[in-house]
Design a protein around this motif. Structure first.
Motif, PDB file in Angstrom:
ATOM      1  N   SER A 111      62.827 -13.364  32.248  1.00  0.00           N
ATOM      2  CA  SER A 111      63.034 -13.761  30.855  1.00  0.00           C
ATOM      3  C   SER A 111      64.353 -13.252  30.283  1.00  0.00           C
ATOM      4  O   SER A 111      64.778 -13.666  29.203  1.00  0.00           O
ATOM      5  CB  SER A 111      61.874 -13.248  29.991  1.00  0.00           C
ATOM      6  OG  SER A 111      61.800 -11.830  30.055  1.00  0.00           O
ATOM      7  N   ASP A 112      65.001 -12.353  31.017  1.00  0.00           N
ATOM      8  CA  ASP A 112      66.305 -11.837  30.565  1.00  0.00           C
ATOM      9  C   ASP A 112      67.445 -12.759  30.946  1.00  0.00           C
ATOM     10  O   ASP A 112      68.614 -12.470  30.655  1.00  0.00           O
ATOM     11  CB  ASP A 112      66.557 -10.441  31.140  1.00  0.00           C
ATOM     12  CG  ASP A 112      65.597  -9.411  30.570  1.00  0.00           C
ATOM     13  OD1 ASP A 112      65.271  -9.531  29.378  1.00  0.00           O
ATOM     14  OD2 ASP A 112      65.214  -8.483  31.307  1.00  0.00           O
ATOM     15  N   SER A 113      67.105 -13.831  31.658  1.00  0.00           N
ATOM     16  CA  SER A 113      68.136 -14.809  31.993  1.00  0.00           C
ATOM     17  C   SER A 113      68.546 -15.564  30.726  1.00  0.00           C
ATOM     18  O   SER A 113      67.702 -15.843  29.862  1.00  0.00           O
ATOM     19  CB  SER A 113      67.615 -15.789  33.049  1.00  0.00           C
ATOM     20  OG  SER A 113      67.302 -15.118  34.253  1.00  0.00           O
ATOM     21  N   GLY A 114      69.822 -15.866  30.623  1.00  0.00           N
ATOM     22  CA  GLY A 114      70.295 -16.610  29.458  1.00  0.00           C
ATOM     23  C   GLY A 114      71.752 -16.323  29.148  1.00  0.00           C
ATOM     24  O   GLY A 114      72.514 -15.818  29.998  1.00  0.00           O
ATOM     25  N   THR A 115      72.152 -16.645  27.913  1.00  0.00           N
ATOM     26  CA  THR A 115      73.546 -16.484  27.484  1.00  0.00           C
ATOM     27  C   THR A 115      73.673 -15.219  26.638  1.00  0.00           C
ATOM     28  O   THR A 115      72.998 -15.073  25.615  1.00  0.00           O
ATOM     29  CB  THR A 115      74.009 -17.693  26.677  1.00  0.00           C
ATOM     30  OG1 THR A 115      73.885 -18.871  27.480  1.00  0.00           O
ATOM     31  CG2 THR A 115      75.460 -17.517  26.242  1.00  0.00           C
ATOM     32  N   TYR A 116      74.553 -14.348  27.093  1.00  0.00           N
ATOM     33  CA  TYR A 116      74.838 -13.121  26.361  1.00  0.00           C
ATOM     34  C   TYR A 116      76.182 -13.287  25.637  1.00  0.00           C
ATOM     35  O   TYR A 116      77.156 -13.721  26.251  1.00  0.00           O
ATOM     36  CB  TYR A 116      74.904 -11.922  27.296  1.00  0.00           C
ATOM     37  CG  TYR A 116      73.543 -11.521  27.827  1.00  0.00           C
ATOM     38  CD1 TYR A 116      72.836 -10.493  27.254  1.00  0.00           C
ATOM     39  CD2 TYR A 116      72.975 -12.204  28.902  1.00  0.00           C
ATOM     40  CE1 TYR A 116      71.577 -10.120  27.727  1.00  0.00           C
ATOM     41  CE2 TYR A 116      71.728 -11.860  29.380  1.00  0.00           C
ATOM     42  CZ  TYR A 116      71.034 -10.809  28.788  1.00  0.00           C
ATOM     43  OH  TYR A 116      69.805 -10.448  29.248  1.00  0.00           O
ATOM     44  N   ARG A 138      76.997 -15.887  31.037  1.00  0.00           N
ATOM     45  CA  ARG A 138      75.728 -16.455  31.523  1.00  0.00           C
ATOM     46  C   ARG A 138      75.188 -15.558  32.611  1.00  0.00           C
ATOM     47  O   ARG A 138      75.872 -15.264  33.592  1.00  0.00           O
ATOM     48  CB  ARG A 138      75.964 -17.877  32.047  1.00  0.00           C
ATOM     49  CG  ARG A 138      74.721 -18.557  32.525  1.00  0.00           C
ATOM     50  CD  ARG A 138      73.811 -18.913  31.377  1.00  0.00           C
ATOM     51  NE  ARG A 138      72.576 -19.549  31.837  1.00  0.00           N
ATOM     52  CZ  ARG A 138      71.577 -19.870  31.051  1.00  0.00           C
ATOM     53  NH1 ARG A 138      71.673 -19.613  29.745  1.00  0.00           N
ATOM     54  NH2 ARG A 138      70.490 -20.445  31.528  1.00  0.00           N
ATOM     55  N   PHE A 178      71.706 -12.296  22.420  1.00  0.00           N
ATOM     56  CA  PHE A 178      71.100 -12.914  23.602  1.00  0.00           C
ATOM     57  C   PHE A 178      70.495 -14.228  23.149  1.00  0.00           C
ATOM     58  O   PHE A 178      69.572 -14.264  22.314  1.00  0.00           O
ATOM     59  CB  PHE A 178      70.028 -11.997  24.191  1.00  0.00           C
ATOM     60  CG  PHE A 178      69.262 -12.630  25.327  1.00  0.00           C
ATOM     61  CD1 PHE A 178      69.915 -13.034  26.485  1.00  0.00           C
ATOM     62  CD2 PHE A 178      67.897 -12.848  25.213  1.00  0.00           C
ATOM     63  CE1 PHE A 178      69.203 -13.618  27.519  1.00  0.00           C
ATOM     64  CE2 PHE A 178      67.183 -13.434  26.247  1.00  0.00           C
ATOM     65  CZ  PHE A 178      67.837 -13.836  27.414  1.00  0.00           C
ATOM     66  N   ASN A 179      71.043 -15.291  23.713  1.00  0.00           N
ATOM     67  CA  ASN A 179      70.612 -16.642  23.331  1.00  0.00           C
ATOM     68  C   ASN A 179      70.642 -16.793  21.809  1.00  0.00           C
ATOM     69  O   ASN A 179      69.681 -17.235  21.164  1.00  0.00           O
ATOM     70  CB  ASN A 179      69.226 -16.953  23.877  1.00  0.00           C
ATOM     71  CG  ASN A 179      69.225 -17.046  25.397  1.00  0.00           C
ATOM     72  OD1 ASN A 179      70.251 -17.363  26.013  1.00  0.00           O
ATOM     73  ND2 ASN A 179      68.080 -16.764  26.013  1.00  0.00           N
ATOM     74  N   SER A 230      71.795 -14.827  35.205  1.00  0.00           N
ATOM     75  CA  SER A 230      70.567 -15.357  35.798  1.00  0.00           C
ATOM     76  C   SER A 230      69.842 -14.218  36.494  1.00  0.00           C
ATOM     77  O   SER A 230      70.419 -13.514  37.338  1.00  0.00           O
ATOM     78  CB  SER A 230      70.897 -16.477  36.797  1.00  0.00           C
ATOM     79  OG  SER A 230      69.734 -16.905  37.472  1.00  0.00           O
ATOM     80  N   GLU A 287      81.240 -15.280  25.680  1.00  0.00           N
ATOM     81  CA  GLU A 287      79.903 -15.526  26.201  1.00  0.00           C
ATOM     82  C   GLU A 287      79.862 -15.255  27.700  1.00  0.00           C
ATOM     83  O   GLU A 287      80.866 -15.405  28.405  1.00  0.00           O
ATOM     84  CB  GLU A 287      79.469 -16.968  25.921  1.00  0.00           C
ATOM     85  CG  GLU A 287      79.266 -17.256  24.447  1.00  0.00           C
ATOM     86  CD  GLU A 287      78.762 -18.664  24.214  1.00  0.00           C
ATOM     87  OE1 GLU A 287      78.772 -19.467  25.178  1.00  0.00           O
ATOM     88  OE2 GLU A 287      78.349 -18.972  23.079  1.00  0.00           O
TER      89      GLU A 287
END
Length: 616
Positions: free
Chosen positions: A450-455, A473, A430-431, A475, A471
């Protein structure tokens, strides 16, 4: 009386010549034998007047009608037949050889005469051949035989096995026929030789002289048993033959080493695998001192095939080389490869070598997957060994599936897939920070902003040593700001919606009322401050001891009387500070709702048994 007739005979001979009344000669007779000199005359009606015989100048005898008169030297040996004029002479000796004459005076007058030659021979006897036996070697020796005899030989005749021998390029008869010579004898010259000696009166033949011509060995031949393959424990017989005189002696060899066995026959009983090899026999002639060896015969002693297996040399990884080796115990004579129950058809990346023992792939691919079977056999047994080829590859085509946007409090669920053999192992980031998860699925409950991001999903194949990643993304949005928020549940009917609207109106009204109250209080405060000195200090001091009051507006009752939440219950509640004086908030922020509830030893309101809020 004899002299008178003899004189008369001479007179007649002198006046007339005989007419040749004797046959052509010569006459031949043997010593000790007798001879008859016959005239050509037939007895006349009137006897001859005189018949006279002579030997050279010597008178033998005279015959008249009244009798005969024989000379002294022929008394008892000579007799004249008057009617024909013939003479018989007996007890011949070698001295009797010569010319004889006869004169006949017939009754009609005149005279007839004739002459003939007599040859008296000693009879042939004691004919012998020297040497009586000979042993010769073909192509090396020559034959020489001499013939001798007693008597008066006139001719010699050589014979072999009863057939006459004549001169040729190799055969010579010399010394009046007494000597027979044959150069460079061959096996055909072997036989029984005799010599026949002859003269006009008799002949005699020698005892046979035996001539042996040794030859060979040649045309040495080994006759093996039918077939070259034989099972362990069987019995085998081989025979060796050769053209040879005298018969050859035989010795046996295995792989060039002499065996103890001798004789024309080799018997092997209860054979074992170590008796496999190339067998040959050698023939030896004790007379010619020559030997010759047969062509070899290969004998295979076969052990039943067992423990068959097909094994790879390394793990099969796509794009690399691979060898499948077919092994077995026992006597392996042939190997045949199959794939998926059909004969193996070699493709461009396949090759068989080492007598089909090894199947090589220059570069193996997943298209080569399948069951490979090696059929191992010999003449007496066979066995199959199989290997299921699964080519390892990947990971490839790594993908992440799942929603790109979810609400706060929802469950994050992402799934990662990859083409890989064996199955890939997955790692989540994660990120760019690794997450403690090794599953193909990533699940997290109660998502926050806060769990938003790039997995990132990273797939790894331990066999191929390769990895790949993808990857995604995501949101996570707050419910209040989400235009696409989830509508109320199925229990919130029209009455429920109306209740929500009423509650909102009440909240707004309360807020307006509180605002108005605060404005009025502020105005009064200003007036008091203007007339009282130091009141501000007292006001500030009093301000510190004032309590904050909170109100939760979370539930309302619908038309059925059931308490219904206004929104998501897991979200953090925001509160507004309402003060009764005109001073702003202190330097520190107001306590949170949870701190407030802890301080007052109250829990956050929860739905009651009937769905309404629970109160302490």
């Amino acid at each position: 009386m004899l002299p008178l007739f003899f004189i008369l005979y001479l007179g007649f001979v002198g006046f007339s010549e005989g007419a040749g009344i004797l046959p052509d000669g010569p006459l031949d007779a043997a010593i000790g034998g007798s001879v008859l000199f016959e005239t050509t005359k037939t007895p006349p009606e009137t006897p001859f007047l005189v018949v006279t015989w002579s030997f050279g100048a010597n008178n033998i005898g005279i015959s008249t009608p009244s009798g005969e008169n024989i000379g002294v030297n022929y008394t008892g040996r000579a007799r004249i037949t008057h009617s024909t004029g013939s003479l018989e002479l007996s007890n011949l000796t070698a001295a009797d050889s010569g010319d004889y004459g006869v004169a006949i005076v017939p009754s009609t007058g005149g005279q007839e005469s004739g002459t003939i030659t007599l040859r008296v021979h000693a009879p042939i006897s004691n004919v012998t051949i020297n040497p009586e036996t000979q042993k010769l070697v073909e192509g090396k020796d020559s034959l020489r035989l001499s013939c001798s005899s007693s008597g008066s030989p006139l001719s010699f005749l050589w014979m072999k096995d009863g057939s006459e021998i004549t001169a040729s390029d190799r055969v010579q008869i010399t010394d009046g026929g007494r000597l027979l010579s044959i150069a460079n004898v061959t096996r055909d010259d072997q036989g029984s030789y005799t010599c026949k000696v002859s003269n006009p009166v008799n002949s005699d033949t020698s005892d046979p002289a035996n001539v042996t011509v040794s030859y060979g060995p040649e045309k040495v031949k080994l006759t093996p048993p039918a077939g070259t393959d034989h099972a362990v424990g069987s019995d085998i017989t081989m025979v060796c033959s050769a053209d040879s005189r005298p018969p050859a002696q035989f010795t046996w060899f295995l792989n060039g080493s002499q065996l103890r066995d001798i004789g024309s026959e080799l018997k092997l009983v209860d054979v074992q695998e170590n008796q496999s090899g190339s067998y040959s026999c050698q023939a030896f002639n004790t007379e010619t001192l020559r030997n010759q060896t047969s062509e070899p015969a290969v004998i295979n002693i076969l052990v039943n095939v067992s423990d068959a297996s097909v094994k790879p040399t390394n793990p099969p990884v796509e794009g690399t080389s691979l060898n499948l080796t077919c092994e077995a115990s026992g006597s392996v004579l042939s190997r045949k490869w199959m794939k998926d129950d059909s004969d193996l058809i070699l493709t461009d990346n396949m090759k068989l070598h080492d007598n089909n023992r090894v199947l090589s792939f220059t570069t193996v691919s997943r298209n080569d997957n399948g069951e490979y079977v090696c059929h191992i056999s010999n003449s007496f047994s066979s066995m199959l060994a199989a290997f299921s080829l699964t080519v390892n590859y990947g990971p490839e085509n790594v993908k992440i599936s799942g929603e790109n946007q979810i609400k706060v409090g929802s469950t994050i669920k992402l799934s990662c897939t990859a083409d890989s053999e064996p199955l890939a192992e997955f790692t989540w980031l994660f990120n760019e920070t690794q997450i403690l998860n090794s599953s193909s699925e990533l699940i997290k409950d109660n998502a926050n902003i806060s769990d938003s991001g790039t997995y990132t999903c990273r797939a790894t194949n331990e066999i191929t040593g390769k990895s790949g990643s993808a990857e995604h993304r995501l949101s996570v949005t707050n419910t209040s700001g989400d235009n696409n928020s989830t509508p109320p549940g199925p229990d919130c009917d029209t009455g429920c919606i109306v209740g929500i609207v009423v509650a909102c109106v009440v909240v707004v009204a309360v807020a307006i009322g509180v605002g108005c109250y605060c404005v009025q209080k502020k105005k009064k405060k200003k007036k008091s401050t203007s007339t009282t000195t130091g009141g501000g200090a007292r006001g500030n001091a009093g301000n510190k001891n004032e309590d904050l009051n909170y109100a939760d507006v979370r539930f309302f009752r619908n038309k059925q009387g059931v308490s219904v939440p206004l929104g998501e219950q897991n979200t953090t509640t925001d509160y507004a500070e309402v003060r009764v004086n005109n001073k702003g908030p202190g330097p520190s922020s107001p306590p949170t709702y949870d701190d407030h509830m802890q301080r007052t030893k109250r829990s956050a309101p929860q739905p009651g048994v009937n769905g309404g809020p629970a109160h302490p």
